[in-house]
Write an enzyme that holds these catalytic residues in place. Structure first.
Site, PDB file in Angstrom:
ATOM      1  N   SER A 102     -17.680  78.624 101.603  1.00  0.00           N
ATOM      2  CA  SER A 102     -16.722  77.507 102.436  1.00  0.00           C
ATOM      3  C   SER A 102     -16.707  76.227 101.006  1.00  0.00           C
ATOM      4  CB  SER A 102     -17.095  77.018 103.591  1.00  0.00           C
ATOM      5  OG  SER A 102     -15.986  76.494 104.123  1.00  0.00           O
ATOM      6  N   ASP A 152      -8.859  84.160 108.378  1.00  0.00           N
ATOM      7  CA  ASP A 152      -9.190  82.807 108.224  1.00  0.00           C
ATOM      8  C   ASP A 152      -8.054  81.508 108.400  1.00  0.00           C
ATOM      9  OD1 ASP A 152     -10.421  80.443 107.195  1.00  0.00           O
ATOM     10  OD2 ASP A 152     -11.701  81.900 105.754  1.00  0.00           O
ATOM     11  N   HIS A 183     -12.903  82.344 109.595  1.00  0.00           N
ATOM     12  CA  HIS A 183     -13.784  81.460 108.591  1.00  0.00           C
ATOM     13  C   HIS A 183     -15.302  81.932 108.503  1.00  0.00           C
ATOM     14  CE1 HIS A 183     -13.697  78.463 105.326  1.00  0.00           C
ATOM     15  NE2 HIS A 183     -14.638  77.734 105.762  1.00  0.00           N
TER      16      HIS A 183
END
Ligand code: MLT
Length: 203
Positions: A102, A152, A183
């Site tokens: 991320s 996501d 995610h």
């Protein structure tokens, strides 16, 4: 930068550079490094920016909208840190494989956008396109693994495909693994990244 370094059993292995997601720290991805290569040295770094108390690697203006000046500054800061850490801990600066999730994947991607040969390989879990306004250096056959989620909510599939295309246009060899979730990082993604690592770095 605040970090954790652990010398691996085999000094010829790449150093795994771990870059956590928003709210993580230098301990967040240690288990993942263990799954990817238990014998490699680990350099796990904590992002220098705090967002409501949560560590990150660069500032953002809102979710998914990056502060590009800070991204540039922090990318250079991380690159300088890697140069210095390689001297301090005595490892080869040219032998770093980054593993980012991320926000950590976004700064890993940014390293590639600013510095030629910044990394020997990179695992990007749920990355975005770091920015779209740079002349990107060549990434001649750089092995890249991308893990992404079809659902996501932060990153549309088209953005993942766009990142893959940008990297490939600049010479990288990209392996893209789609997971059926959102995610979050899943075990299947990590296992596939480990397989990719074996094929590229443990031959
Ligand atoms: C970022 O800011 O890097 C992305 O939005 C991912 C995250 O939430 O950290």
């Amino acid at each position: 930068m605040k970090h954790y370094f652990q010398k691996g059993k085999d000094a010829s292995k790449p150093v795994l550079l771990l870059l956590h997601g928003t709210g993580g720290n230098e301990h967040s991805l240690l288990q993942i490094a263990e799954m990817i290569d238990p014998d490699a040295s680990v350099l796990s770094v904590r992002g220098n920016v705090l967002e409501h108390g949560m560590p990150r690697f660069f500032k953002r203006l809102s979710e998914g909208v990056f502060d590009l000046d800070d991204l540039e500054l922090r990318t250079k800061e991380l690159n300088d840190f890697l140069n210095n850490a390689s001297v301090e801990y005595g490892f080869d600066r040219q032998n770093i494989v980054a593993v980012g999730y991320s926000n950590g994947a976004n700064i890993a991607g940014s390293l590639l956008f600013y510095f030629e040969e910044a990394l020997k390989g990179v695992v990007l879990f749920h990355p975005m396109v770091p920015r779209r306004d740079l002349d990107i250096p060549s990434m001649d056959q750089l092995p890249v693994f991308i893990g992404a989620g079809v659902n996501d909510p932060l990153i549309k599939m088209a953005e993942t495909e766009e990142l893959k295309e940008i990297l490939e246009q600049n010479g990288a060899t990209v392996t893209l693994f789609w997971e059926n979730y959102g995610h979050q990082l899943t075990e299947a993604e990590v296992m596939n990244a480990a397989k990719w690592y074996q094929e590229n770095f443990r031959k």
